[in-house]
Design an enzyme around this catalytic site. Structure first.
Site, short mmCIF file in Angstrom:
data_model
loop_
_atom_site.label_atom_id
_atom_site.label_comp_id
_atom_site.label_asym_id
_atom_site.label_seq_id
_atom_site.Cartn_x
_atom_site.Cartn_y
_atom_site.Cartn_z
N ASP A 1 31.05 27.99 -23.96
CA ASP A 1 29.81 27.17 -25.75
C ASP A 1 29.00 25.50 -25.45
O ASP A 1 29.98 24.92 -24.14
CB ASP A 1 31.26 26.60 -26.98
CG ASP A 1 32.48 27.73 -26.99
OD1 ASP A 1 32.24 28.81 -27.48
OD2 ASP A 1 33.77 27.73 -26.15
N ASP B 1 28.06 31.31 -26.28
CA ASP B 1 28.53 31.57 -26.57
C ASP B 1 28.63 31.59 -28.24
O ASP B 1 27.68 31.03 -29.00
CB ASP B 1 30.13 31.32 -26.08
CG ASP B 1 31.25 32.27 -26.21
OD1 ASP B 1 31.05 33.28 -26.95
OD2 ASP B 1 32.47 31.90 -26.71
N ASP B 2 29.27 29.85 -28.31
CA ASP B 2 29.34 29.29 -29.93
C ASP B 2 29.33 27.83 -29.51
O ASP B 2 29.31 27.66 -28.85
CB ASP B 2 31.28 29.20 -30.22
CG ASP B 2 31.53 30.69 -30.53
OD1 ASP B 2 30.79 31.79 -31.61
OD2 ASP B 2 32.60 31.56 -30.45
N ASP C 1 33.92 25.24 -30.60
CA ASP C 1 34.88 26.43 -30.67
C ASP C 1 36.37 25.35 -30.57
O ASP C 1 36.58 25.01 -29.45
CB ASP C 1 34.95 27.11 -29.59
CG ASP C 1 36.03 28.08 -29.51
OD1 ASP C 1 36.47 28.07 -30.80
OD2 ASP C 1 35.44 29.81 -28.47
N LYS D 1 33.60 27.24 -34.68
CA LYS D 1 34.51 28.38 -34.44
C LYS D 1 35.70 27.71 -34.85
O LYS D 1 36.24 26.59 -33.47
CB LYS D 1 34.02 29.42 -33.40
CG LYS D 1 35.34 30.36 -33.11
CD LYS D 1 35.60 31.45 -32.26
CE LYS D 1 34.92 32.18 -31.70
NZ LYS D 1 34.92 33.44 -30.88
#
Ligand SMILES: *[C@@H]1O[C@H](CO)[C@@H](O)[C@H](O)[C@H]1NC(C)=O
Ligand SMILES: *[C@@H]1O[C@H](CO)[C@@H](O)[C@H](O)[C@H]1NC(C)=O
Length: 394
Positions: free
Chosen positions: A194, A218-219, A222, A258
């Site tokens: 992330d 990914d994000d 997070d 997230k």
């Protein structure tokens, strides 16, 4: 007062003064081999860390540092005398982790805790870090069980795990003006790198502000399994979750923000004046967090799924905008409290509802004060006080 007591008191006061005025300056240069003075700097950041005491400043001279073992920070400053690590004047400093173990390890191999991070901070409290660029490491900054640290104008990119991760028992850490991008994890085919993560731990008072998290595998951000509220203000997450590296079995999630996981302890995160845009999947998600989160004046625009997705929190959403996202703009479980958001009125939002949909100023050079430069990006054309804006602090 006896003479002995008073002379003891004077000695103690002098000792305290000496302590307070200690504040040494320690110098390091990529080409150094000396004893840490400005004329004969150390050649290794670790040597400077080992020499530092509370109140000291470690000055890094310009250039690229390429350590072959990561830098371990396991000592602490104090509340009134932190230890500072920063470039000398405005010299440009890069820490390149490419020569460290784990850059990358093979698919599904583990990355031992001690090897995580070009800067591995563990049990290191009361530090201040300024203006460092960390690239190609097994994480850029990895902070575990560390509190009261201050990070300003850090850039973490192209690392082989998350750019910046806080984990474990962690309180009162402040991250401001972070840029974290293009971090990826070939070891996990994109499942875990992330831009910014505060994961698997707890502790009050952690804040991230005026930061940009983009094009990570990914994000953007997070907070997986972090059990205390984190404050997120003026954070911009975009372009996360696309397979830019040709991973064969792609696992990137691709959410902007997230904010938990189903079996998290409830954590009442606060998100204000932040933007999620053009991410592969959703803009802002509780990801099953059973707490009560607060979302005020945020904007989710042009994401590949819902703008806001709350599937188990009793969150409060006020004056947010969700527009031009791919699926339904929002998906909110009953129990959320929603008022004054774009979806609470019958107005239809499109690109032309904004003064500008051009993100180039937001993505461009920061101002000399460290903040992203203000622009009309995603400012409502109506002038309504709704959604995020880089023009002012709301
Ligand atoms: C965090 O900082 C606040 C404000 O300075 C303070 O009241 C609190 O005790 C600190 N938390 C911890 C765990 O030290
Ligand atoms: C909105 O604007 C963006 C940026 O120019 C563009 O990529 C997108 O296709 C536009 N969406 C719609 C629905 O017009």
């Amino acid at each position: 007062m006896s003479r002995r007591t008073s002379s003891f008191k004077i000695a103690a006061t002098l000792a305290a003064l000496a302590q307070r005025t200690h504040a040494a300056s320690i110098y390091v240069s990529p080409t150094g081999s000396g004893s840490g003075t400005i004329d004969a700097p150390y050649g290794s950041i670790q040597t400077a860390v080992n020499a530092a005491k509370a109140g000291d400043t470690i000055y890094l001279r310009a250039g690229t540092y390429s350590p072959t073992t990561n830098i371990q920070i396991k000592k602490s400053g104090t509340a009134t005398s932190p230890i500072t690590l920063r470039p000398y004047n405005s010299e440009k400093v890069i820490l390149n982790g490419e020569g460290l173990p784990g850059t990358p390890y093979g698919l599904d191999e583990s990355l031992p805790n001690g090897e995580r991070g070009i800067l591995h901070i563990e049990g290191g409290n009361y530090w201040a870090f300024y203006s460092l660029e960390l690239i190609n490491g097994p994480y850029g900054i990895y902070s575990r069980d560390s509190s009261h640290n201050y990070y300003e104008r850090i850039s973490t990119h192209d690392n082989y795990e998350s750019g910046f991760q806080i984990q474990g028992a962690a309180s009162n850490n402040t991250v401001i003006y972070l840029d974290s991008y293009l971090n990826r994890d070939p070891r996990k085919n994109g499942e875990s790198a992330d831009g910014f993560a505060c994961k698997e731990g707890s502790g009050e008072g952690n804040v991230i502000r005026n930061s940009r998290l983009w094009n990570n595998v990914d994000d953007g951000l997070d907070l997986y399994m972090f059990g205390s509220p984190v404050t997120i203000e003026e954070v911009y997450a975009w372009g996360n979750g696309f397979n830019r590296w040709g991973f064969s079995d792609f696992n990137g999630d691709g959410n902007g923000f997230k904010l938990g996981i189903t079996d998290n302890p409830p954590a009442n995160h606060i998100v204000r004046n932040s933007i999620a845009f053009s991410n592969a999947k959703k803009g802002f998600i509780d990801n099953g967090n059973p707490g009560s989160l607060t979302f005020e004046r945020n904007t989710a625009w042009n994401n590949g799924d819902n703008g806001f997705n709350m599937r188990s929190s009793t969150s409060t959403l006020k004056s947010n905008v969700a527009a031009v996202n791919t699926n339904s703009q929002v998906s909110l479980v009953s129990g959320t409290k929603s008022s004054g958001n774009s979806w609470d009125s019958s107005t239809t939002w499109s690109n032309s509802s904004f003064l500008s949909v051009d993100s180039s100023t937001l993505a461009g050079a920061r101002g000399s004060d460290g903040k992203v430069k203000p622009s009309n990006f995603l400012v409502p054309a109506s002038g309504a006080a709704i959604g995020a804006t880089t023009q002012t602090t709301v």
